[in-house]
Design a protein around this motif. Structure first.
Motif, PDB file in Angstrom:
ATOM      1  N   UNK A 112      55.728  48.076  38.979  1.00 19.16           N
ATOM      2  CA  UNK A 112      55.808  46.618  38.824  1.00 19.16           C
ATOM      3  C   UNK A 112      54.775  46.133  37.807  1.00 19.16           C
ATOM      4  N   UNK A 113      55.131  45.087  37.092  1.00 21.12           N
ATOM      5  CA  UNK A 113      54.218  44.515  36.091  1.00 21.12           C
ATOM      6  C   UNK A 113      53.008  43.899  36.792  1.00 21.12           C
ATOM      7  N   UNK A 114      51.838  44.094  36.204  1.00 22.30           N
ATOM      8  CA  UNK A 114      50.620  43.485  36.750  1.00 22.30           C
ATOM      9  C   UNK A 114      50.683  41.980  36.527  1.00 22.30           C
ATOM     10  N   UNK A 115      50.326  41.229  37.541  1.00 24.46           N
ATOM     11  CA  UNK A 115      50.342  39.774  37.442  1.00 24.46           C
ATOM     12  C   UNK A 115      49.080  39.284  36.746  1.00 24.46           C
ATOM     13  N   UNK A 116      49.227  38.256  35.942  1.00 22.03           N
ATOM     14  CA  UNK A 116      48.057  37.650  35.312  1.00 22.03           C
ATOM     15  C   UNK A 116      47.266  36.909  36.380  1.00 22.03           C
TER      16      UNK A 116
ATOM     17  N   UNK B 147      39.737  23.519  36.368  1.00 22.05           N
ATOM     18  CA  UNK B 147      40.387  24.812  36.227  1.00 22.05           C
ATOM     19  C   UNK B 147      41.541  24.605  35.251  1.00 22.05           C
ATOM     20  N   UNK B 148      41.388  25.056  34.020  1.00 22.74           N
ATOM     21  CA  UNK B 148      42.407  24.810  33.006  1.00 22.74           C
ATOM     22  C   UNK B 148      43.652  25.669  33.186  1.00 22.74           C
ATOM     23  N   UNK B 149      43.627  26.613  34.122  1.00 21.70           N
ATOM     24  CA  UNK B 149      44.809  27.436  34.383  1.00 21.70           C
ATOM     25  C   UNK B 149      45.856  26.655  35.174  1.00 21.70           C
ATOM     26  N   UNK B 150      45.473  25.560  35.790  1.00 25.04           N
ATOM     27  CA  UNK B 150      46.431  24.709  36.477  1.00 25.04           C
ATOM     28  C   UNK B 150      46.516  24.906  37.971  1.00 25.04           C
ATOM     29  N   UNK B 151      46.226  26.071  38.477  1.00 25.22           N
ATOM     30  CA  UNK B 151      46.310  26.307  39.910  1.00 25.22           C
ATOM     31  C   UNK B 151      45.637  27.610  40.275  1.00 25.22           C
ATOM     32  N   UNK B 152      45.490  27.862  41.550  1.00 23.85           N
ATOM     33  CA  UNK B 152      44.870  29.093  42.028  1.00 23.85           C
ATOM     34  C   UNK B 152      45.806  29.778  43.006  1.00 23.85           C
ATOM     35  N   UNK B 153      45.758  31.096  42.987  1.00 27.72           N
ATOM     36  CA  UNK B 153      46.544  31.893  43.914  1.00 27.72           C
ATOM     37  C   UNK B 153      45.772  33.154  44.265  1.00 27.72           C
ATOM     38  N   UNK B 154      46.312  33.958  45.140  1.00 30.57           N
ATOM     39  CA  UNK B 154      45.622  35.176  45.570  1.00 30.57           C
ATOM     40  C   UNK B 154      45.251  36.076  44.404  1.00 30.57           C
ATOM     41  N   UNK B 155      44.025  36.557  44.401  1.00 31.68           N
ATOM     42  CA  UNK B 155      43.558  37.446  43.339  1.00 31.68           C
ATOM     43  C   UNK B 155      42.820  36.742  42.220  1.00 31.68           C
ATOM     44  N   UNK B 156      42.881  35.414  42.171  1.00 30.78           N
ATOM     45  CA  UNK B 156      42.168  34.667  41.140  1.00 30.78           C
ATOM     46  C   UNK B 156      40.678  34.668  41.445  1.00 30.78           C
ATOM     47  N   UNK B 157      39.866  34.575  40.400  1.00 37.57           N
ATOM     48  CA  UNK B 157      38.407  34.523  40.552  1.00 37.57           C
ATOM     49  C   UNK B 157      37.901  33.307  39.790  1.00 37.57           C
ATOM     50  N   UNK B 158      37.331  32.372  40.522  1.00 40.77           N
ATOM     51  CA  UNK B 158      36.791  31.174  39.884  1.00 40.77           C
ATOM     52  C   UNK B 158      35.449  30.861  40.490  1.00 40.77           C
TER      53      UNK B 158
END
Length: 77
Positions: free
Chosen positions: A15-19, A66-77
């Motif tokens: 599976x492709x790695x998620x950004x 957070x300029x990415x727009x949102x957070x989800x599992x695996x994000x580091x902020x």
């Protein structure tokens, strides 16, 4: 002729790695007599700090974005 099981004969692709979001902000404010001033401002990735114009020189506001727009599992902020 292609066998009916031809689709299963191929090796599985991983599976492709998620950004993921990565961002850091390090802000240091110091009290300089009756005024608060910015002593350190380090930003990287999707973490951004903004400093609205102060209405009172004894206090300073910092807005973290957070300029990415949102957070989800695996994000580091």
């Amino acid at each position: 002729m292609i066998s009916p099981d031809a689709a299963t004969d191929r090796p599985e692709t991983p599976p492709a790695a998620l950004e993921r979001v990565r961002g850091t902000a390090r802000i240091r404010l110091v009290c300089d007599g009756a005024h608060t001033r910015l002593a350190e401002n380090v930003q990287s990735g999707s973490a951004k700090a903004r400093f609205p114009r102060p209405t009172d020189p004894s206090c300073m506001d910092v807005v973290l974005l957070n300029t990415a727009g949102g957070l989800t599992g695996g994000d580091r902020i």
